[in-house]
Design an enzyme around this catalytic site. Structure first.
Site, PDB file in Angstrom:
ATOM      1  N   GLY A  46     -24.166   9.312  26.463  1.00 34.80           N
ATOM      2  CA  GLY A  46     -23.555   9.950  25.134  1.00 34.80           C
ATOM      3  C   GLY A  46     -22.392   9.135  24.840  1.00 34.80           C
ATOM      4  O   GLY A  46     -21.761   8.331  25.466  1.00 34.80           O
ATOM      5  N   GLN A  51     -15.061   7.288  20.205  1.00 31.33           N
ATOM      6  CA  GLN A  51     -14.747   6.278  21.080  1.00 31.33           C
ATOM      7  C   GLN A  51     -14.994   4.766  20.701  1.00 31.33           C
ATOM      8  O   GLN A  51     -14.738   3.832  21.536  1.00 31.33           O
ATOM      9  CB  GLN A  51     -15.891   6.427  22.122  1.00 31.33           C
ATOM     10  CG  GLN A  51     -15.675   7.708  22.881  1.00 31.33           C
ATOM     11  CD  GLN A  51     -16.650   8.112  23.794  1.00 31.33           C
ATOM     12  OE1 GLN A  51     -17.612   8.727  23.504  1.00 31.33           O
ATOM     13  NE2 GLN A  51     -16.438   7.944  25.110  1.00 31.33           N
ATOM     14  N   CYS A  98     -16.888   9.170  31.800  1.00 30.85           N
ATOM     15  CA  CYS A  98     -16.806   8.821  30.177  1.00 30.85           C
ATOM     16  C   CYS A  98     -16.594   7.631  30.224  1.00 30.85           C
ATOM     17  O   CYS A  98     -15.985   6.746  30.939  1.00 30.85           O
ATOM     18  CB  CYS A  98     -15.576   9.605  30.079  1.00 30.85           C
ATOM     19  SG  CYS A  98     -15.255   9.324  28.334  1.00 30.85           S
ATOM     20  N   LEU A  99     -17.354   6.882  29.169  1.00 32.27           N
ATOM     21  CA  LEU A  99     -17.197   5.539  29.120  1.00 32.27           C
ATOM     22  C   LEU A  99     -15.816   4.922  28.416  1.00 32.27           C
ATOM     23  O   LEU A  99     -15.632   3.733  28.678  1.00 32.27           O
ATOM     24  CB  LEU A  99     -18.232   5.015  27.887  1.00 32.27           C
ATOM     25  CG  LEU A  99     -19.546   5.290  28.107  1.00 32.27           C
ATOM     26  CD1 LEU A  99     -20.518   4.942  27.030  1.00 32.27           C
ATOM     27  CD2 LEU A  99     -20.168   4.407  29.424  1.00 32.27           C
ATOM     28  N   HIS A 140     -19.262  17.403  26.070  1.00 32.78           N
ATOM     29  CA  HIS A 140     -18.536  16.481  26.145  1.00 32.78           C
ATOM     30  C   HIS A 140     -18.327  15.552  24.917  1.00 32.78           C
ATOM     31  O   HIS A 140     -17.102  15.317  24.718  1.00 32.78           O
ATOM     32  CB  HIS A 140     -19.161  15.574  27.572  1.00 32.78           C
ATOM     33  CG  HIS A 140     -18.249  14.556  27.843  1.00 32.78           C
ATOM     34  ND1 HIS A 140     -17.798  14.004  29.092  1.00 32.78           N
ATOM     35  CD2 HIS A 140     -18.045  13.263  27.077  1.00 32.78           C
ATOM     36  CE1 HIS A 140     -17.190  13.110  28.989  1.00 32.78           C
ATOM     37  NE2 HIS A 140     -17.393  12.437  27.915  1.00 32.78           N
ATOM     38  N   GLU A 141     -19.501  15.380  24.381  1.00 31.01           N
ATOM     39  CA  GLU A 141     -19.241  14.549  23.220  1.00 31.01           C
ATOM     40  C   GLU A 141     -18.751  15.264  22.001  1.00 31.01           C
ATOM     41  O   GLU A 141     -17.840  14.369  21.256  1.00 31.01           O
ATOM     42  CB  GLU A 141     -20.529  14.105  22.947  1.00 31.01           C
ATOM     43  CG  GLU A 141     -21.396  13.261  23.692  1.00 31.01           C
ATOM     44  CD  GLU A 141     -20.466  12.103  24.421  1.00 31.01           C
ATOM     45  OE1 GLU A 141     -19.550  11.435  23.665  1.00 31.01           O
ATOM     46  OE2 GLU A 141     -20.892  11.861  25.717  1.00 31.01           O
TER      47      GLU A 141
HETATM   48 ZN    ZN Z   1     -16.725  10.615  27.278  1.00 34.83          ZN
END
Ligand code: ZN
Length: 176
Positions: A46, A51, A98-99, A140-141
Site C-alpha cells: 500500500g 508518502q 510502513c515504507l 493504514h493508508e
Molecule cells: Zn505506511
C-alpha cells in the site's frame, strides 16, 4: 510511468492532512500509476500520496500477492478521497510495517472490518467492504492521508524506541 521517491520518517510532510481531490484529470491518473509502480518497486502492499510528497487524498494497494488464502493474484486498487464509513466493534491484531518507516514492524490493533467509500479512476463513487489484510491496509493508508502513522498506536515506550532507532540510523547514514 515514473518511480517516485518515498519520503521517510521523521520528514514532517508525513504529518500533514492531505487535501481532497475535486476532479479527475491526467495528472491525477499519472500520479496513481506512479504510486502503484513505486509501491511494487519497494515491495509494499500500500502507498499513500502523502508518502511521495503529494498533498492529495490518493491511495493505492495490492494485497493480492500477499493474501492469506491460496488465491494469489495481483489485485491493484486505486482510491481517490477514500473515507471509512463503518468500522466493526471487534478488533484484530496484526503486524504492520510502513515504507516510510523501513525496517520497523509492530503489532497494531485495529477494527476487524471496515466499509470504505471512495471514487475510482473515473471519479465514480464506489463502496468496498474489507477485512483481513486488505482491511488493515486500507486503514493504514487512509491514516497516512490524515498524518497518522502506525507507530502512533503503540505504547509511548515502544514508539519512542522506534523513533530513537530511526534517529540513530540517520546519524549512521550521515556518517558514512
Ligand atoms: Zn505506511
Amino acid at each position: 510511468m515514473t518511480l517516485r521517491k518515498i519520503i521517510k520518517m521523521p520528514n514532517s510532510f508525513l504529518r500533514k492532512k492531505a487535501s481532497l481531490v475535486d476532479k479527475i484529470d491526467n495528472d491525477i491518473k499519472n500520479v496513481l500509476d506512479d504510486m502503484l509502480q513505486t509501491m511494487y518497486n519497494a515491495n509494499g502492499i500500500g502507498l499513500a500520496a502523502t508518502q511521495i510528497g503529494i498533498d492529495k487524498r490518493l491511495i493505492v494497494m495490492d494485497c493480492g500477492l500477499k493474501a492469506d488464502d491460496e488465491n494469489l493474484k495481483p489485485n491493484p486498487i486505486k482510491m481517490i478521497n477514500p473515507e471509512i464509513t463503518f468500522s466493526s466493534k471487534s478488533f484484530k491484531e496484526r503486524e504492520e510495517g510502513c515504507l516510510s518507516i523501513p525496517g520497523h514492524h509492530a503489532i497494531v490493533k485495529r477494527p476487524d472490518k471496515v466499509i470504505v467509500n471512495y471514487r475510482d479512476e473515473n471519479f465514480d463513487q464506489k463502496e468496498l467492504e474489507a477485512d483481513e489484510l486488505l482491511g488493515v491496509c486500507i486503514q493504514h493508508e487512509i491514516d497516512h492521508l490524515n498524518g497518522i502513522l502506525f507507530i502512533d498506536y503503540l505504547s509511548r515506550i515502544k514508539k519512542e524506541m522506534i523513533l530513537k532507532k530511526i534517529k540513530k540510523e540517520i546519524l549512521n547514514e550521515n556518517r558514512n
